[in-house]
Motif scaffolding. Structure first.
Motif, short mmCIF file in Angstrom:
data_model
loop_
_atom_site.label_atom_id
_atom_site.label_comp_id
_atom_site.label_asym_id
_atom_site.label_seq_id
_atom_site.Cartn_x
_atom_site.Cartn_y
_atom_site.Cartn_z
N GLU A 211 0.96 -1.19 -0.03
CA GLU A 211 0.10 0.00 -0.11
C GLU A 211 0.87 1.32 0.05
O GLU A 211 1.88 1.27 0.75
N GLU A 212 0.66 2.27 -1.00
CA GLU A 212 1.31 3.28 -0.91
C GLU A 212 0.38 4.37 -0.83
O GLU A 212 -0.72 4.59 -1.60
N THR B 15 -0.45 8.57 -1.50
CA THR B 15 0.21 9.55 -2.25
C THR B 15 -0.49 10.79 -1.71
O THR B 15 -1.91 10.72 -1.54
#
Length: 99
Positions: free
Chosen positions: A29-30, A32
């Protein structure tokens, strides 16, 4: 000829099976930050070692190393030596005919 192709295909599949089982795709999971939408969460796939690789005293890991070592290192080396000897034999025969 068809037998040789089928045998080669089976050999590659069997040698690659432990390698295929030793990795898996995991999702990371990123978070942004975009100017318009605030925080977005996106999933990024990456390849990682499987948990199966260390089971049974690293049997799968050993099979992976042995099969890939034979298929990708030893087999091309043996073929190179055999074809080089064949080429030298043919060149020697041609040179002896000329002389």
């Amino acid at each position: 000829m068809c037998f040789i192709c089928a045998f080669s295909f089976v050999a590659v599949v069997l040698a690659s099976a432990p390698l295929f089982l030793s990795v898996q795709i995991r999702w990371l999971e990123e978070t942004t930050k975009c100017n318009d939408e605030g925080n977005n969460l996106r999933m990024i796939p990456f390849i990682a070692e499987s948990d199966l690789i260390y089971a049974n005293d690293c049997l799968l890991l050993r099979l992976t190393y042995i099969s890939s070592g034979i298929l990708f290192n030893a087999l091309p080396f043996i073929l190179l030596i055999c074809f080089s000897i064949g080429l030298i034999t043919q060149l020697r025969a041609v040179i002896l005919r000329i002389l």
